[in-house]
Design an enzyme around this catalytic site. Structure first.
Site, PDB file in Angstrom:
ATOM      1  N   PRO A   2       0.813  -1.213   0.000  1.00 29.97           N
ATOM      2  CA  PRO A   2       0.000   0.000   0.000  1.00 29.97           C
ATOM      3  C   PRO A   2       0.851   1.269   0.000  1.00 29.97           C
ATOM      4  CG  PRO A   2      -0.803  -1.574   1.621  1.00 29.97           C
ATOM      5  CD  PRO A   2       0.532  -2.072   1.157  1.00 29.97           C
ATOM      6  N   GLU A   3       0.689   2.071  -1.025  1.00 25.76           N
ATOM      7  CA  GLU A   3       1.310   3.390  -1.094  1.00 25.76           C
ATOM      8  C   GLU A   3       0.227   4.368  -1.506  1.00 25.76           C
ATOM      9  OE1 GLU A   3       5.216   3.621  -2.840  1.00 25.76           O
ATOM     10  OE2 GLU A   3       5.661   1.532  -2.383  1.00 25.76           O
ATOM     11  N   LYS A  51      -1.066   8.075   3.056  1.00 26.74           N
ATOM     12  CA  LYS A  51      -1.349   6.650   3.197  1.00 26.74           C
ATOM     13  C   LYS A  51      -2.477   6.380   4.197  1.00 26.74           C
ATOM     14  CE  LYS A  51       3.445   5.280   2.258  1.00 26.74           C
ATOM     15  NZ  LYS A  51       4.576   4.469   2.748  1.00 26.74           N
ATOM     16  N   ARG A 250      14.005   0.335   6.067  1.00 25.77           N
ATOM     17  CA  ARG A 250      13.240  -0.177   4.946  1.00 25.77           C
ATOM     18  C   ARG A 250      14.200  -0.646   3.851  1.00 25.77           C
ATOM     19  NH1 ARG A 250      10.182  -0.030   8.401  1.00 25.77           N
ATOM     20  NH2 ARG A 250       8.104   0.914   8.530  1.00 25.77           N
TER      21      ARG A 250
END
Length: 264
Positions: A2-3, A51, A250
């Site tokens: 999800p972005e 987001k 990340r």
């Protein structure tokens, strides 16, 4: 993953199913919100903010949610069994026709619509917003000159909507090392513009692509391609953990040749 584009599409789907219809089913399965009941209210709109998902009701309240890495909102007929495994369902919002099921959604909060800043006020300009403030985004980025650009792009306080996929892809397209300090990026405006362009280019298709090809294995330049040859020069694509805190690290994908810190 999800972005910003995923959230935008999810909000469109939720809005189409819920907006303008009285709520006939409302169930939030968290200890803090278990007694909340908006049955009889009307969903006025469902909108994205970076987001984050904001589901607004006629009562002047907003249900906030975040998908993080594994969450989703699933929409199905009201008469059908809720989609998803029972222990993963966190929210149910339905009307006479449709049922929206929040599976593994995170950060569920019910706040006054007038106080949405409590949950999204920390965010930078939304790259997908019609009124995206490019100058403000540039100001926030340049305010952290020594920070690696790969880390800065993921900081939702600077600009909202970019995740690992778009971070890796936009840096490759601009031939920038993810470790290059923000102050040394030759054209920061181009990086921001390309991020918005890539996000907007994927709002009408669930098969995300930054290369122009949507066939499996062809969608990305470097993301998810560690160990494979760079599509531009053939050098093996690398991956690494990037971040100044193990809790927020990340994965970054990059070509060490095309994206050298000090290119020839």
């Amino acid at each position: 993953m999800p972005e910003g584009d995923t959230i935008y599409i999810a909000c469109q789907r939720l809005h189409a199913a819920l907006a303008g219809r009285p709520v006939t089913r409302f169930d939030l399965r968290t200890s803090a919100l278990a007694l909340a009941d908006l049955t009889g209210a009307t969903v006025t709109e469902v909108v994205p903010r970076g987001k984050h998902i904001l589901m607004r009701f006629s009562t002047g309240q907003t249900l906030h949610s975040h998908l993080r890495m594994d969450g989703s909102w699933l929409v199905g007929p009201a008469t059908a069994r809720p989609r998803g495994r029972d222990f993963e369902i966190r929210a149910l919002v339905g009307n006479a026709e449709w049922l929206a099921t929040g599976v593994r959604v995170h950060d569920l909060k019910l706040v006054a619509t007038a106080a949405e800043h409590q949950v999204v006020g920390h965010l930078g300009p939304d790259l997908l917003a019609p009124d995206f403030d490019r100058d403000e985004a540039l100001r926030r980025f340049t305010g952290q000159p020594s920070r690696p650009i790969g880390e800065a792009l993921l900081d939702q306080r600077l600009a909202a909507g970019i995740g690992n996929v778009y971070k890796s892809e936009v840096l490759f397209l601009n031939r920038l090392s993810p470790f290059l300090p923000v102050a040394e990026v030759p054209d920061l405006g181009a990086v921001i513009d390309d991020s918005a362009r890539l996000l907007r280019g994927n709002l009408r298709d669930h098969s995300r692509s930054t290369t122009g090809w949507r066939q499996p294995g062809q969608q990305y330049w470097v993301y998810g391609r560690a160990g494979k040859g760079c599509r531009r020069c053939g050098t093996r694509v690398l991956q690494c953990e990037q971040g100044d805190d193990p809790a927020t690290e990340r994965i970054t994908f990059y070509c060490p040749s095309c994206q050298a810190v000090a290119p020839d």
